[in-house]
Scaffold this motif. Structure first.
Motif, PDB file in Angstrom:
ATOM      1  N   GLU A  11       0.843  -1.213   0.000  1.00  0.00           N
ATOM      2  CA  GLU A  11       0.000   0.000   0.000  1.00  0.00           C
ATOM      3  C   GLU A  11       0.873   1.255   0.000  1.00  0.00           C
ATOM      4  O   GLU A  11       1.768   1.410   0.827  1.00  0.00           O
ATOM      5  CB  GLU A  11      -0.896   0.012   1.236  1.00  0.00           C
ATOM      6  N   ASN A  15      -2.397   5.164  -2.435  1.00  0.00           N
ATOM      7  CA  ASN A  15      -3.416   4.107  -2.368  1.00  0.00           C
ATOM      8  C   ASN A  15      -4.319   4.387  -1.172  1.00  0.00           C
ATOM      9  O   ASN A  15      -5.550   4.323  -1.268  1.00  0.00           O
ATOM     10  CB  ASN A  15      -2.805   2.720  -2.179  1.00  0.00           C
ATOM     11  N   GLY A 183       0.319  -2.221 -10.339  1.00  0.00           N
ATOM     12  CA  GLY A 183      -0.939  -2.824 -10.766  1.00  0.00           C
ATOM     13  C   GLY A 183      -1.056  -2.942 -12.283  1.00  0.00           C
ATOM     14  O   GLY A 183      -1.340  -4.013 -12.817  1.00  0.00           O
ATOM     15  N   ASN A 205      -7.760  -7.330 -11.666  1.00  0.00           N
ATOM     16  CA  ASN A 205      -7.257  -6.402 -10.645  1.00  0.00           C
ATOM     17  C   ASN A 205      -6.182  -7.096  -9.821  1.00  0.00           C
ATOM     18  O   ASN A 205      -6.349  -8.253  -9.426  1.00  0.00           O
ATOM     19  CB  ASN A 205      -8.405  -5.951  -9.735  1.00  0.00           C
ATOM     20  N   PRO A 207      -3.910  -7.226  -6.411  1.00  0.00           N
ATOM     21  CA  PRO A 207      -3.845  -6.713  -5.042  1.00  0.00           C
ATOM     22  C   PRO A 207      -2.423  -6.297  -4.643  1.00  0.00           C
ATOM     23  O   PRO A 207      -1.457  -6.782  -5.215  1.00  0.00           O
ATOM     24  CB  PRO A 207      -4.305  -7.914  -4.197  1.00  0.00           C
ATOM     25  N   ASN A 208      -2.325  -5.419  -3.667  1.00  0.00           N
ATOM     26  CA  ASN A 208      -1.011  -4.956  -3.192  1.00  0.00           C
ATOM     27  C   ASN A 208      -0.281  -6.041  -2.395  1.00  0.00           C
ATOM     28  O   ASN A 208      -0.877  -6.721  -1.548  1.00  0.00           O
ATOM     29  CB  ASN A 208      -1.171  -3.750  -2.246  1.00  0.00           C
ATOM     30  N   GLN A 238      -8.637  -7.945  -4.139  1.00  0.00           N
ATOM     31  CA  GLN A 238      -8.888  -7.652  -5.563  1.00  0.00           C
ATOM     32  C   GLN A 238     -10.203  -6.874  -5.721  1.00  0.00           C
ATOM     33  O   GLN A 238     -10.273  -5.919  -6.500  1.00  0.00           O
ATOM     34  CB  GLN A 238      -8.947  -8.938  -6.372  1.00  0.00           C
ATOM     35  N   VAL A 241      -9.691  -3.282  -4.767  1.00  0.00           N
ATOM     36  CA  VAL A 241      -9.032  -2.510  -5.833  1.00  0.00           C
ATOM     37  C   VAL A 241     -10.078  -2.114  -6.891  1.00  0.00           C
ATOM     38  O   VAL A 241     -10.143  -0.959  -7.320  1.00  0.00           O
ATOM     39  CB  VAL A 241      -7.871  -3.303  -6.483  1.00  0.00           C
ATOM     40  N   GLN A 244     -12.210   0.853  -5.886  1.00  0.00           N
ATOM     41  CA  GLN A 244     -11.591   2.168  -5.633  1.00  0.00           C
ATOM     42  C   GLN A 244     -12.072   3.238  -6.605  1.00  0.00           C
ATOM     43  O   GLN A 244     -12.011   4.420  -6.300  1.00  0.00           O
ATOM     44  CB  GLN A 244     -10.056   2.063  -5.753  1.00  0.00           C
TER      45      GLN A 244
END
Ligand SMILES: O=C(O)[C@H](O)COP(=O)(O)O
Length: 248
Positions: A11, A15, A183, A205, A207-208, A238, A241, A244
């Protein structure tokens, strides 16, 4: 069979603030640092080790790599920083709040800017202070290689030569490689590797801070891929994300 590991950075501060970031060089949050260390732990526990690492020239991916390597006691690993692994450039959206932008332009328009293959976000003006022309890390590049915005197709166009010239030869040479990136530069690589259609890539998507393992055959075609870590947590990350870019 070859095995490579992709990882999106942990993150970042933007983010956390839900801002479009692109080539803006923001750092990790405390949570992002913890995610990077956790990724190192998970990789170590699963028995992974590496000979070589790749990352972008943006500190959120670089620091994620450092923390992951530190956790694995691999600080000695050779690292290649390649601008072509940078996040997709987000143009004039860089710095804007994703939710506010969706409230202003609509969820669908923001989905197009975030995920469509060939529609770029509005471009920065060449004189915009957010443009990267004077940034010393890009000093060796021709001016027309430095973007003012990018769609995923543009990102594929720079990631593909990085794959062909750097990553694929290293894999073929038997190097075990870790790639800490972003990403959308990872979506570009995965689209190319898995042959995902322009339509279906919209739904992908990343994820971090979650290590993503790709097993490749002798021709570097994917056999299978999987995230290390809890599948439910990864699916939730996911979905987060994806959400967002929606108006609250
Ligand atoms: O550049 C950004 O804002 C993020 O790193 C990726 O954003 P996205 O998931 O909105 O494309």
């Amino acid at each position: 069979m070859y095995k490579i590991v992709f990882m999106r950075h942990g993150e970042s501060t933007w983010n956390l603030e839900n801002r479009f970031t692109g080539w803006t060089d923001v750092d990790l949050t405390e949570k992002g640092r913890a995610e990077a260390r956790m990724a190192g732990q998970v990789l170590k526990d699963a028995g992974f080790t590496f000979d070589l690492a790749y990352t972008s020239v943006l500190k959120r991916a670089v620091r994620t790599l450092w923390l992951t390597m530190d956790e694995m006691d691999l600080m000695w690993l050779p690292v290649k920083n390649d601008w072509r692994l940078n996040e997709r450039h987000y143009g004039a959206l860089q710095g804007l709040d994703k939710g506010e932008t969706a409230a202003k332009y609509g969820d669908q328009q923001v989905l197009v800017w975030r995920r469509s293959y060939d529609t770029p976000p509005p471009a920065l003006e060449a004189g915009d202070p957010r443009a990267s022309f004077d940034d010393p890390r890009y000093a060796g590049l021709p001016k027309d290689a430095i973007p003012l915005t990018e769609c995923l197709k543009d990102t594929v166009a720079r990631v593909l030569p990085c794959w062909n010239e750097e990553l694929a030869p290293a894999i073929r040479a038997g190097k075990k490689i870790l790639i800490s990136a972003h990403g959308n530069s990872l979506r570009a690589l995965i689209k190319m590797l898995d042959g995902i259609s322009d339509h279906d890539i919209v739904g992908l998507n990343i994820p971090n801070g979650q290590p993503l393992v790709y097993e490749l055959d002798k021709d570097l075609k994917p056999i299978r891929h999987y995230y290390l870590g809890d599948p439910a947590a990864i699916a939730a990350a996911q979905a987060a994300v994806a959400n967002q870019g929606k108006a609250k």
